[in-house]
Design an enzyme around this catalytic site. Structure first.
Site, PDB file in Angstrom:
ATOM      1  N   TYR A 116       7.707   7.619 -18.544  1.00 22.75           N
ATOM      2  CA  TYR A 116       7.010   8.177 -19.288  1.00 22.75           C
ATOM      3  C   TYR A 116       7.911   8.010 -20.750  1.00 22.75           C
ATOM      4  CZ  TYR A 116       4.897   9.127 -14.866  1.00 22.75           C
ATOM      5  OH  TYR A 116       4.286   9.271 -13.616  1.00 22.75           O
ATOM      6  N   PRO A 129      -3.910  11.639 -16.210  1.00 19.36           N
ATOM      7  CA  PRO A 129      -5.023  11.894 -15.669  1.00 19.36           C
ATOM      8  C   PRO A 129      -5.555  13.010 -16.309  1.00 19.36           C
ATOM      9  CG  PRO A 129      -2.949  11.847 -14.419  1.00 19.36           C
ATOM     10  CD  PRO A 129      -2.653  12.075 -15.173  1.00 19.36           C
ATOM     11  N   HIS A 352       1.498  13.240 -17.790  1.00 16.45           N
ATOM     12  CA  HIS A 352       2.082  13.162 -16.659  1.00 16.45           C
ATOM     13  C   HIS A 352       3.727  13.377 -16.793  1.00 16.45           C
ATOM     14  CE1 HIS A 352       1.360  11.392 -12.538  1.00 16.45           C
ATOM     15  NE2 HIS A 352       0.873  10.667 -12.706  1.00 16.45           N
ATOM     16  N   SER A 566      -4.184   5.583  -6.865  1.00 15.77           N
ATOM     17  CA  SER A 566      -4.010   6.459  -6.383  1.00 15.77           C
ATOM     18  C   SER A 566      -4.802   7.547  -4.991  1.00 15.77           C
ATOM     19  CB  SER A 566      -3.827   7.549  -7.128  1.00 15.77           C
ATOM     20  OG  SER A 566      -2.088   8.585  -7.306  1.00 15.77           O
TER      21      SER A 566
HETATM   22  N1  COA Z   1      -6.282   7.266  13.921  1.00 20.36           N
HETATM   23  C1  COA Z   1      -6.583   8.901  13.464  1.00 20.36           C
HETATM   24  N2  COA Z   1      -6.790   9.622  12.591  1.00 20.36           N
HETATM   25  C2  COA Z   1      -4.942   9.376  11.322  1.00 20.36           C
HETATM   26  C3  COA Z   1      -4.927   7.617  11.571  1.00 20.36           C
HETATM   27  C4  COA Z   1      -4.725   6.938  13.147  1.00 20.36           C
HETATM   28  N3  COA Z   1      -4.319   5.961  13.357  1.00 20.36           N
HETATM   29  N4  COA Z   1      -3.769   7.197  10.724  1.00 20.36           N
HETATM   30  C5  COA Z   1      -4.119   8.241  10.325  1.00 20.36           C
HETATM   31  N5  COA Z   1      -4.724   9.359  10.644  1.00 20.36           N
HETATM   32  C6  COA Z   1      -4.969  10.583   9.976  1.00 20.36           C
HETATM   33  C7  COA Z   1      -4.173  11.396   9.240  1.00 20.36           C
HETATM   34  O1  COA Z   1      -3.269  12.389  10.662  1.00 20.36           O
HETATM   35  C8  COA Z   1      -4.529  12.475   8.022  1.00 20.36           C
HETATM   36  O2  COA Z   1      -5.384  13.931   9.038  1.00 20.36           O
HETATM   37  P1  COA Z   1      -5.870  14.917   8.359  1.00 20.36           P
HETATM   38  O3  COA Z   1      -7.358  14.856   7.319  1.00 20.36           O
HETATM   39  O4  COA Z   1      -5.794  15.825   9.354  1.00 20.36           O
HETATM   40  O5  COA Z   1      -4.598  15.291   7.516  1.00 20.36           O
HETATM   41  C9  COA Z   1      -5.330  11.742   7.928  1.00 20.36           C
HETATM   42  O6  COA Z   1      -5.402  10.696   8.509  1.00 20.36           O
HETATM   43  C10 COA Z   1      -5.115  11.591   7.062  1.00 20.36           C
HETATM   44  O7  COA Z   1      -3.740  10.223   6.788  1.00 20.36           O
HETATM   45  P2  COA Z   1      -3.757   9.018   6.179  1.00 20.36           P
HETATM   46  O8  COA Z   1      -5.252   8.009   5.279  1.00 20.36           O
HETATM   47  O9  COA Z   1      -2.864   8.143   6.608  1.00 20.36           O
HETATM   48  O10 COA Z   1      -3.517   8.996   4.918  1.00 20.36           O
HETATM   49  P3  COA Z   1      -1.702   9.886   4.144  1.00 20.36           P
HETATM   50  O11 COA Z   1      -2.697  11.613   4.071  1.00 20.36           O
HETATM   51  O12 COA Z   1      -1.131  10.093   5.298  1.00 20.36           O
HETATM   52  O13 COA Z   1      -1.448   9.941   2.888  1.00 20.36           O
HETATM   53  C11 COA Z   1      -0.446   8.632   1.123  1.00 20.36           C
HETATM   54  C12 COA Z   1      -1.283   8.560   1.906  1.00 20.36           C
HETATM   55  C13 COA Z   1      -0.264   7.295   0.685  1.00 20.36           C
HETATM   56  C14 COA Z   1      -1.750   9.155  -0.505  1.00 20.36           C
HETATM   57  C15 COA Z   1       1.171   9.385   1.462  1.00 20.36           C
HETATM   58  O14 COA Z   1       1.826   9.256   2.321  1.00 20.36           O
HETATM   59  C16 COA Z   1       0.950  10.033   0.052  1.00 20.36           C
HETATM   60  O15 COA Z   1       2.477   9.672  -0.427  1.00 20.36           O
HETATM   61  N6  COA Z   1       0.384  10.875  -1.080  1.00 20.36           N
HETATM   62  C17 COA Z   1       0.954  11.524  -1.979  1.00 20.36           C
HETATM   63  C18 COA Z   1      -0.181  10.177  -3.645  1.00 20.36           C
HETATM   64  C19 COA Z   1      -0.182  10.839  -4.417  1.00 20.36           C
HETATM   65  O16 COA Z   1       1.083  11.131  -4.651  1.00 20.36           O
HETATM   66  N7  COA Z   1      -0.435  10.504  -5.595  1.00 20.36           N
HETATM   67  C20 COA Z   1      -1.132  11.260  -6.946  1.00 20.36           C
HETATM   68  C21 COA Z   1       0.417  10.438  -7.349  1.00 20.36           C
HETATM   69  S1  COA Z   1       0.351  11.416  -9.127  1.00 20.36           S
HETATM   70  C1  HC5 Z   2      -5.100  14.531 -11.378  1.00 17.34           C
HETATM   71  C2  HC5 Z   2      -4.301  12.896 -10.060  1.00 17.34           C
HETATM   72  C3  HC5 Z   2      -4.003  11.709 -11.134  1.00 17.34           C
HETATM   73  C4  HC5 Z   2      -2.610  11.003 -10.185  1.00 17.34           C
HETATM   74  C5  HC5 Z   2      -2.115  10.260 -11.438  1.00 17.34           C
HETATM   75  C6  HC5 Z   2      -1.485   9.332 -10.482  1.00 17.34           C
HETATM   76  O1  HC5 Z   2      -1.562   8.916  -9.299  1.00 17.34           O
HETATM   77  O2  HC5 Z   2      -0.304   7.984 -11.131  1.00 17.34           O
HETATM   78  C7  HC5 Z   2       0.842   7.442 -10.654  1.00 17.34           C
HETATM   79  C8  HC5 Z   2       1.750   8.470 -10.742  1.00 17.34           C
HETATM   80  C9  HC5 Z   2       2.916   7.384  -9.959  1.00 17.34           C
HETATM   81  O3  HC5 Z   2       3.696   7.756  -9.952  1.00 17.34           O
HETATM   82  O4  HC5 Z   2       2.180   6.864  -9.105  1.00 17.34           O
HETATM   83  C10 HC5 Z   2       0.478   6.140 -11.146  1.00 17.34           C
HETATM   84  N1  HC5 Z   2      -0.765   5.521 -12.001  1.00 17.34           N
HETATM   85  C11 HC5 Z   2      -2.218   6.403 -12.451  1.00 17.34           C
HETATM   86  C12 HC5 Z   2      -0.548   4.122 -12.816  1.00 17.34           C
HETATM   87  C13 HC5 Z   2      -1.454   5.109  -9.889  1.00 17.34           C
END
Ligand code: COA
Ligand code: HC5
Length: 638
Positions: A116, A129, A352, A566
């Site tokens: 950043y 975003p 961000h 993402s």
């Molecule tokens: N069978 C049935 N259900 C399953 C399954 C399987 N094999 N695997 C997962 N599921 C279910 C989970 O229990 C969960 O249930 P819920 O809807 O009741 O919560 C749901 O499916 C979602 O799970 P999944 O799709 O595997 O994803 P997750 O929620 O674990 O998310 C990531 C994965 C990578 C997105 C998460 O770990 C993460 O890091 N999130 C943050 C991302 C982030 O910061 N984004 C913004 C950046 S700025």
């Molecule tokens: C309103 C939520 C927007 C999501 C933003 C996001 O996923 O940013 C990522 C941050 C990171 O560290 O992975 C970067 N990305 C946009 C380049 C995927």
């Protein structure tokens, strides 16, 4: 208080409360941070440094689907040399381990700098975003003001949870998460520098701010949102104040000073010095930077048809539509900007550096829920009293500043022109379908993206998915590399007429499992990207020459993410969006709901090889085709 978990929309469970974080960029001393927040944070594990051999091996595996055989052979030699006993890799690894033992988080400060504060492209499109809410049911200024007033009250209600130690701790995979980011999003702002930016957070100052900034018709106002007894203004009081702002802003016109924040950061860094030479300007900029958040009261943007509404709205949230539109009705350095347009288009844009999407989305979910509650059920803070009018934030525009504004207008218009955005609401299924087939929904979507890309380009590409590292103290993100050997085998087989359906299903299951495996290692701090970055940064820190491994064209190729993706889930039916991270790539943000999935796909129109509309369509086709083979499989009939 420290009660039982309940699931939230961010896929995380929540309990408990606490107060006062340490600062993200410039940590405050531990003695100033008291109470449950600190004990919660102390209880979190420190981010591990993964073993060197493991990262080297995983790096080579991750390269296999995305580079040519000869490139891989060359990189294998570099990796061998890097990790040999007594070699530079071991030295850097020891350095990193030492750093880890001496800091709260060996990575986060480096990450914030590299990703950043040292990143000089405009924050607009390239970093910040947008978030699009469902269109609200007003179409005029009166409705806009009424909604905006409720929104402010909703944010203050959330802020009270922070201040009163009632903010729920979230959980991911049963583990409590670091909550620091919640304390970084209000009352903070990015400040441009000549070579590197910084972030200030006024929430922890001895006199925390009591005002927000409101911008309407390109003019900024300071609006005090608390009564003298400390209670928040009621929605009625806020309405009166917002009306005063809008009438004052309509009476005059002004230069769109806020558009300066859309500039390339080096140029804005210089322009900032010009702007801040003037005392009035300094005072106005400081008021914006200190404010709790910014509220942008926009005029209506271009509508389009029902089909294109969300794509148009996403553009408003991401860059504002250029200088003839609302791009000047922003202060893009502000961590949190809520956008409320006269036609019911609502959402947010956030800078961000201080936080990831999930804390922002949790705040917005709370606000939306709050605005939907009937007024009567809400505690109102006293009787309306005569309030002092909001303060106009004046700017003196010198010829130098005027030139900078003109330049910003030209550059944001080019940027706006170049961004293609397609929001697609995939209506056919949501998380429910993959779950029925016992697959991770997120992995299923990622594999569909791999299939969509392969069909369009006949190759696999370096793919980035954000993984949360918040299980660790001050954790931010690592990369899930969605292109794997298993996903490559699947996408290559999928349209092959010589393959049986059962084989396709088998390969799909393997690809989905491989993705879920990578997700698990990433969220437990064992992925490769931040470790490799850390080793490189350590070499720089020790003033060593950058090891050949990091000067390898293959390393650049691995970081050239044609797909930057993402998952950002929410309770509200909204969609988040961001720009591509490379000129010839796509940004794909998705929000999987139970029975549908909201996607925002972006690309640059300057690049003739990419097309957001086509990729969005290819993703829809891939999801439907994957469902079809699953439903045709005999296993599904068991
Ligand atoms: N069978 C049935 N259900 C399953 C399954 C399987 N094999 N695997 C997962 N599921 C279910 C989970 O229990 C969960 O249930 P819920 O809807 O009741 O919560 C749901 O499916 C979602 O799970 P999944 O799709 O595997 O994803 P997750 O929620 O674990 O998310 C990531 C994965 C990578 C997105 C998460 O770990 C993460 O890091 N999130 C943050 C991302 C982030 O910061 N984004 C913004 C950046 S700025
Ligand atoms: C309103 C939520 C927007 C999501 C933003 C996001 O996923 O940013 C990522 C941050 C990171 O560290 O992975 C970067 N990305 C946009 C380049 C995927």
């Amino acid at each position: 208080m420290w009660g039982v978990c309940s699931r939230t929309a961010v896929g995380m469970a929540k309990t408990c409360l606490f107060k006062r974080p340490c600062h993200l960029v410039k940590p405050v001393s531990a003695t100033r941070v008291a109470g449950r927040y600190l004990s919660h944070q102390r209880g979190l594990p420190a981010l591990p440094v993964p073993p060197l051999q493991q990262t080297c091996e995983r790096y080579l595996n991750a390269l296999e689907p995305i580079v040519e055989a000869d490139e891989l052979t060359r990189t294998e030699e570099l990796v061998q040399d890097f990790q040999r006993p007594g070699g530079v890799g071991e030295r850097l690894q020891r350095g990193l381990e030492k750093r880890a033992s001496m800091t709260e988080n060996w990575l986060s400060q480096w990450w914030v700098q590299v990703a950043y504060l040292d990143f000089r492209m405009p924050v607009v499109v390239h970093s910040s975003p947008g978030l699009v809410l469902p269109q609200m049911d007003f179409r005029d200024q009166q409705g806009q003001i009424r909604f905006a007033a409720k929104l402010i009250s909703g944010v203050l209600d959330f802020k009270a949870m922070i201040d009163n130690e009632t903010l729920p701790v979230e959980f991911l995979g049963g583990q409590p998460l670091c909550m620091n980011q919640y304390y970084e999003v209000l009352s903070s702002c990015r400040i441009p520098g000549l070579k590197r930016d910084s972030v200030v957070n006024h929430a922890k100052s001895s006199l925390p701010p009591k005002h927000i900034t409101v911008v309407n018709n390109f003019q900024f106002f300071e609006l005090n949102v608390y009564n003298s007894d400390g209670s928040p203004l009621s929605s009625d009081q806020l309405c009166i104040q917002l009306e005063r702002i809008c009438s004052a802003a309509q009476e005059t016109s002004a230069e769109p000073v806020g558009i300066l924040t859309t500039l390339h950061r080096d140029i804005w860094g210089k322009a900032y010095l010009n702007l801040m030479k003037d005392e009035t300007n300094r005072d106005s900029v400081t008021a914006i930077q200190r404010s709790i958040f910014t509220l942008c009261l926009d005029r209506a943007g271009p509508h389009g048809s029902e089909e294109t509404y969300r794509s148009c709205a996403a553009i408003q949230m991401l860059h504002g539509g250029g200088s003839p539109g609302n791009s000047g009705n922003r202060w893009f350095d502000k961590t949190l900007q809520f956008i409320v347009a006269e036609d019911g288009t609502c959402g947010a844009n956030y800078e961000h550096a201080p936080a990831e999407g999930p804390p922002i989305v949790a705040l917005i979910d709370h606000v939306v829920e709050y605005t939907r509650k009937p007024e009567a059920g809400r505690p109102e803070a006293g009787q309306p009293v005569t309030l002092p009018p909001p303060r106009r934030l004046n700017f003196n525009i010198s010829p130098e500043v005027q030139k900078d504004i003109d330049e910003a207008e030209r550059s944001v218009n080019r940027l706006a022109q170049d961004l293609e955005m397609k929001v697609k609401v995939f209506q056919h299924f949501g998380k429910n379908l993959p779950k029925t087939f016992k697959m991770s929904p997120d992995a299923f979507i990622q594999i569909a993206l791999q299939l969509a890309y392969y069909r369009k380009y006949q190759r696999c590409c370096a793919t980035y998915e954000s993984a949360s590292l918040r299980m660790y103290r001050l954790g931010r993100t690592d990369t899930i590399r969605s292109a794997s050997n298993a996903s490559a085998a699947f996408v290559k087989a999928f349209d092959d007429p010589n393959k049986q359906n059962s084989e396709k299903v088998d390969l799909m299951e393997k690809a989905v499992k491989a993705h879920r495996w990578y997700t698990n290692i990433a969220i437990s701090g064992q992925a490769i990207d931040r470790h490799l970055l850390g080793l490189k940064m350590q070499a720089m820190e020790e003033k060593l020459s950058v090891p050949a491994l990091f000067r390898d064209p293959t390393y650049s190729k691995a970081l050239h993410y044609h797909l930057s993706t993402s998952q950002v889930p929410s309770k509200t039916d909204c969609v988040m969006c961001f720009g591509p991270v490379v000129p010839d790539g796509y940004g794909v943000c998705y929000n999987p709901m139970e029975d549908h999935i909201n996607f925002a796909v972006s690309s640059f129109s300057m690049c003739s090889e990419t097309n957001a509309v086509d990729l969005a369509q290819a993703v829809e086709d891939a999801l439907l085709d994957m469902r079809r083979v699953l439903e045709q499989s005999p296993k599904s009939k068991l």
